[in-house]
Structure formats: structure tokens, C-alpha cells
Design a protein around this motif. Structure first.
Motif, PDB file in Angstrom:
ATOM      1  N   ASP A 246       8.519 -38.525  15.646  1.00 19.97           N
ATOM      2  CA  ASP A 246       9.014 -38.961  14.335  1.00 19.97           C
ATOM      3  C   ASP A 246      10.533 -39.035  14.380  1.00 19.97           C
ATOM      4  O   ASP A 246      11.205 -38.006  14.507  1.00 19.97           O
ATOM      5  CB  ASP A 246       8.558 -37.983  13.247  1.00 19.97           C
ATOM      6  N   ASN A 248      12.653 -39.306  12.165  1.00 17.94           N
ATOM      7  CA  ASN A 248      13.317 -38.633  11.059  1.00 17.94           C
ATOM      8  C   ASN A 248      13.624 -37.166  11.353  1.00 17.94           C
ATOM      9  O   ASN A 248      14.287 -36.500  10.550  1.00 17.94           O
ATOM     10  CB  ASN A 248      12.458 -38.720   9.791  1.00 17.94           C
ATOM     11  N   CYS A 273      16.098 -32.313   9.948  1.00 19.89           N
ATOM     12  CA  CYS A 273      15.537 -33.645   9.712  1.00 19.89           C
ATOM     13  C   CYS A 273      16.489 -34.485   8.874  1.00 19.89           C
ATOM     14  O   CYS A 273      17.522 -34.008   8.396  1.00 19.89           O
ATOM     15  CB  CYS A 273      14.167 -33.531   9.025  1.00 19.89           C
ATOM     16  N   ASN A 274      16.120 -35.735   8.706  1.00 20.08           N
ATOM     17  CA  ASN A 274      16.886 -36.652   7.865  1.00 20.08           C
ATOM     18  C   ASN A 274      16.906 -36.125   6.431  1.00 20.08           C
ATOM     19  O   ASN A 274      15.849 -35.875   5.850  1.00 20.08           O
ATOM     20  CB  ASN A 274      16.219 -38.036   7.909  1.00 20.08           C
ATOM     21  N   THR A 276      17.275 -37.489   3.700  1.00 14.24           N
ATOM     22  CA  THR A 276      16.638 -38.336   2.690  1.00 14.24           C
ATOM     23  C   THR A 276      15.150 -38.062   2.569  1.00 14.24           C
ATOM     24  O   THR A 276      14.517 -38.511   1.619  1.00 14.24           O
ATOM     25  CB  THR A 276      16.849 -39.825   3.031  1.00 14.24           C
ATOM     26  N   ILE A 277      14.573 -37.324   3.533  1.00 13.07           N
ATOM     27  CA  ILE A 277      13.155 -36.982   3.474  1.00 13.07           C
ATOM     28  C   ILE A 277      12.986 -35.778   2.554  1.00 13.07           C
ATOM     29  O   ILE A 277      13.571 -34.724   2.801  1.00 13.07           O
ATOM     30  CB  ILE A 277      12.600 -36.654   4.878  1.00 13.07           C
ATOM     31  N   SER A 282       8.664 -33.359   4.530  1.00 17.50           N
ATOM     32  CA  SER A 282       8.995 -32.920   5.890  1.00 17.50           C
ATOM     33  C   SER A 282       8.199 -31.674   6.268  1.00 17.50           C
ATOM     34  O   SER A 282       7.705 -31.559   7.397  1.00 17.50           O
ATOM     35  CB  SER A 282      10.500 -32.645   6.002  1.00 17.50           C
TER      36      SER A 282
END
Length: 485
Positions: A246, A248, A273-274, A276-277, A282
Motif C-alpha cells: 500500500d 499510503n 502513513c499518509n 490524508t488517510i 489506516s
């Protein structure tokens, strides 16, 4: 966000024309009225009808105020244009404009009306104090906005994490004189006064070092009857699997035992992680990976400890396949057929760095990885082994040799001590014999997976071409198992 675009400034030729016009105006006043300064030729304190001298005196102050304002703006635009670090925000320029006109207007009032400067300053100070008290919150918001933008604390589009109780993840969507507008992970829009925002305890995730995202903690309570080292190993595998599959998720994680309490272990998996998630999403992705590795690793999630007799261990290991068989080529089979297959299969243990499959060898079996990890390698032009893929628990390897009898196409080596289930031609032949339609279904699974891999390389396979490939593969499998062309 480029602050320059919000600052109005005259084009350079017009600006310099404005500056020169002050000198021209002063010389004209001297030639026409005998003084370079308008306050020497006009006294508005006298009660008289408006005269030309009064108008030109006021006009000189206006011209001078506009020139000073435009000079400030001209300097700021040039400064912001050549500075790559902190820039001067538009709201600070607007504040300076108000101050500039206020000071020059006050000076003009004193000079043209010929009042005492001390009296005027005292009066204006008292009035200013009253106005400042009434508008104290608005002024505090404006000052906070200037500080936010001058220090470069946030920009439009930044992702922030608010720390402490009730904190969360937000996106900066707008900034103005009074408010910072943020958007929650659930897409709600919230407006926060600047004075409150500047006192918030937050991390600007977008202004961290390169490739650094939101760091989140997943807490798991596991029965203390489990091997803590094994749980940490499986959590690490789950994190690596998620990162690899993934985009992200960033290549950073920590897995450790946090505390022991009332017969239970509490483990933390910290991952990145990103931002925006949303956290709920997540965490869900990571939890799915953890569930997969825990199932295959035999981690007990019950509230009491299960003790297996040695005669039951193999049956327990085989039963784990039922939870993950849909991940590979066996997805074409139903649960009853998978149970028959696992009953006939053998458990294989492979030591770390041991070669499980050798390229070019002829075989008629495949393996399903239950615990551990494998690497698929092929030799390069210099004869060195290059890792081209990783095999995770639940994945299959060697299925083309099982189904078609083709020689092994790559080397497969164990990265760590691994447990596998070996399925041979003899194990699966009875299932194909009683359900020949499965051959085409298995062929379809393999070809679809091949097409998905090609898609990752920006290569697409036409539907009619895939249909043709499925029939070719099915014919090959049928010929290998039943000697039919």
C-alpha cells in the motif's frame, strides 16, 4: 502558498512616477505659494471659506501617504520575490497601510489645524485605547494571523495533528484575518479563531522532513500464553507487508511489548502513513494484515490459554489454511475441497537461508507459506541472485509446476525459519478428477493474476486475449493430469 499574489503593488514605472510627482508637487507649491510644504500656506483652524491653498495642502498629505504606502508594498513584493524562506504576509502589509495612513493623517491634522501635538496625541491615545478595548478579540485574531503567516507555521493544504485529549487530524483549507478553517477526516469544516489556533498544541505533518507522514499507534491486547517474541515478529511482518502493498504507508514502524497486565500482554505497533488517510481507515488496513499473520502464525486471541498436544500440532497448522486459502490459486476451490486437500498435504519446515525451490528443477508440487518469509530470486547477467519478489504467509509459490509440470522458473529461499504446506499433484488430482470444471476456474485465477501484474507495468491484456490464454492454460493442465491434449 505564495503570499505575493495577495499584495497589490503599482507597476515599477508608475511607482517611480508617483515618487517623482512628490518632488514636482513640492516645487510647484514653492513657485505658486512660496513654500515647499502645504501646512505653511494653509491654516484650517481659521474660519474661512475653502481656498485653493487648503485643497493643495490636503492633497500634498494624501499624495505623500499614498507614496509611502506604495513604497512599503513595492519593497515587500520585491522582498518576497527573492526570499525563499519566510515571507511577509499580505495581512501585515494591510496593517502597515492602516498605520501609515493613520500616522500621516494625524500629522496632517496637527499641522493644518495648528493644535497642540500633546493634546492631540493624548486625545487620540484615549480614543485608540477605547477602540482597542472594544475590538480586542478582533485585534488579537489579526495579530495572531500575522504571526502565523510571518512565521510560516501553516499553509493552505497542510495536514496537522492536534495533540492532547480530543486531538485529531485536520487539513488547513483557508486562512483569513480572523479564522483558520480546517477540515476533519470526516470532511466536516470547522472555523477556529486565530488567537485560539496559535495556542493549540499541534504538529504540522506537511512541514516535517521528506517522506515523513502521520505516526499512529495501534494497541493490541494478547493472551499472555502466547510467545511475546513471536507476536512482535508477526506484527513486524504485518507492517512490512502493508508497507510493501500500500503506497499510503511509509517504510517506518516499531513493534514492541508495552505492558503486562492481569495475564495479558499489551503490544504497540507504531506505523507511519499518509496523513490524508483517516485513522479509522489506516488502522483497519493494518488490522487486516495483522489478522492474516496472526491466523497463520497460530496466535491465540481467546481469553484463556489453549494447550495443544504434540499429536494435534500438525492438524492445528493445517487448519489455519482454511482462513487464508482465498488469497491464492486455491480460491477456485470450496471449503470442503480445501479441507480434503489439506488433510492429504504435508507440513514442511525450512531453515533460514535454506533453498526451498531451485530454478530449472522439474517438480509437481507447490507450497503455501504458513509462517515465516520467503524470497524469490533470479540470477542476473553476472550470475548474482537478485530478489524479485517476497512471499508472505498465505501466499502460494510453485503453482505452475504443480499444475503443468513445468520446471521451476526461479529460486526460492527462506529469509527466516519458515513453515509451509506442500501440495503435490497426487494430492489435488482426485479433486480435479471429480470436479473437472475446476481446471478452467484455476486457469482463470492464474491468468487474472498475471493480467493484474501486467497492469502494474502499464500493460493491458484484451479480454479476448485473456480468454484465449485461459483456454491454453486449461488445456495444458488437463494434459498434465490426465494425458489429454
Amino acid at each position: 502558498m505564495k503570499i505575493n499574489h495577495n499584495i497589490f503593488s503599482l507597476p515599477k514605472p508608475i511607482y517611480w512616477l508617483l515618487v517623482i510627482s512628490n518632488f514636482i508637487y513640492a516645487f510647484w507649491l514653492n513657485n505658486s505659494f512660496g513654500s515647499f510644504w502645504g501646512w505653511n500656506v494653509s491654516d484650517l483652524a481659521d474660519k474661512h471659506m475653502a481656498r485653493l491653498e487648503d485643497i493643495v495642502a490636503i492633497a500634498q498629505f494624501v499624495l505623500f501617504a499614498v507614496t509611502v504606502d506604495m513604497s512599503i508594498r513595492h519593497f515587500v513584493v520585491r522582498f518576497n520575490g527573492i526570499t525563499k524562506g519566510h515571507q511577509i504576509p499580505a495581512i501585515l502589509v494591510q496593517a502597515l497601510t492602516i498605520i501609515c495612513y493613520g500616522i500621516i493623517g494625524l500629522f496632517g491634522f496637527i499641522m493644518l489645524y495648528d493644535h497642540s501635538a500633546g493634546q492631540i496625541l493624548a486625545t487620540s491615545g484615549a480614543i485608540g485605547f477605547g477602540i482597542a478595548y472594544v475590538l480586542r478579540e478582533t485585534i488579537a485574531d489579526i495579530v495572531a494571523c500575522i504571526q502565523i503567516q510571518t512565521d510560516g507555521l501553516i499553509s493552505i493544504g497542510d495536514q496537522i495533528q492536534v495533540r492532547g485529549d480530543g486531538g485529531g487530524y485536520y487539513e488547513i483549507v483557508q486562512m483569513d484575518r480572523r479564522m483558520v478553517t480546517i477540515k476533519t477526516v470526516l470532511q466536516y469544516t470547522v472555523r477556529v479563531p486565530n488567537r485560539r489556533f496559535i495556542n493549540m498544541d499541534y504538529i504540522n505533518l506537511s512541514k516535517q522532513t521528506t517522506e515523513m507522514g502521520a505516526r499512529r499507534i495501534l494497541e493490541l491486547d494478547i493472551d499472555s500464553g502466547n510467545d511475546a517474541d513471536k507476536v512482535i515478529e508477526l506484527l513486524s511482518q504485518a507492517a512490512e507487508y502493508t508497507i510493501k502493498n500500500d503506497p499510503n504507508f511509509f517504510p517506518w514502524y516499531r513493534a514492541f511489548l508495552a505492558k503486562i497486565n492481569n495475564g495479558a500482554y499489551t503490544f504497540f505497533l507504531v506505523y507511519e502513513c499518509n496523513p490524508t488517510i483517516p485513522p479509522i481507515r489506516s488502522n483497519g488496513i493494518v488490522n487486516i494484515s495483522i489478522a492474516r499473520f496472526f491466523k497463520l502464525g497460530g496466535i491465540n486471541m481467546n481469553s484463556t490459554v489453549e494447550v495443544f498436544k504434540s499429536s494435534e500440532i500438525i492438524d492445528t497448522v493445517k487448519s489455519r489454511i482454511k482462513d487464508v486459502y482465498r488469497l491464492g490459486v486455491l480460491k477456485a476451490l470450496n471449503l470442503e475441497q480445501v479441507t480434503r486437500l489439506t488433510d492429504a498435504a504435508q507440513i514442511v519446515n525450512c531453515r533460514a537461508n535454506q533453498l526451498l525451490i531451485e530454478k530449472g528443477h522439474t517438480a509437481d508440487s507447490m507450497y503455501i507459506l504458513i509462517e515465516g518469509g520467503l524470497e524469490v530470486t533470479i540470477p542476473n547477467e553476472q550470475g548474482e541472485q537478485v530478489v524479485v519478489a517476497s512471499i508472505w504467509p498465505g501466499d502460494c509459490v510453485g503453482e505452475m509446476s504443480l499444475l503443468t509440470g513445468e520446471p521451476r522458473s526461479a529460486n526460492v529461499r527462506a529469509k527466516v525459519h519458515s513453515t509451509l504446506m506442500e501440495i503435490t499433484k497426487a494430492d489435488i488430482a482426485p479433486i480435479f478428477e471429480s470436479h473437472p470444471e475446476l481446471i478452467e476456474e484455476v486457469s482463470s485465477v492464474l491468468e487474472q493474476r498475471k493480467a493484474a501484474n501486467q497492469l502494474l507495468l502499464n500493460k493491458t491484456i484484451a479480454p479476448d486475449e485473456m480468454e484465449k490464454s485461459i483456454k491454453v492454460l486449461a488445456k495444458k493442465i488437463l494434459g498434465f493430469f490426465f494425458n489429454k491434449g
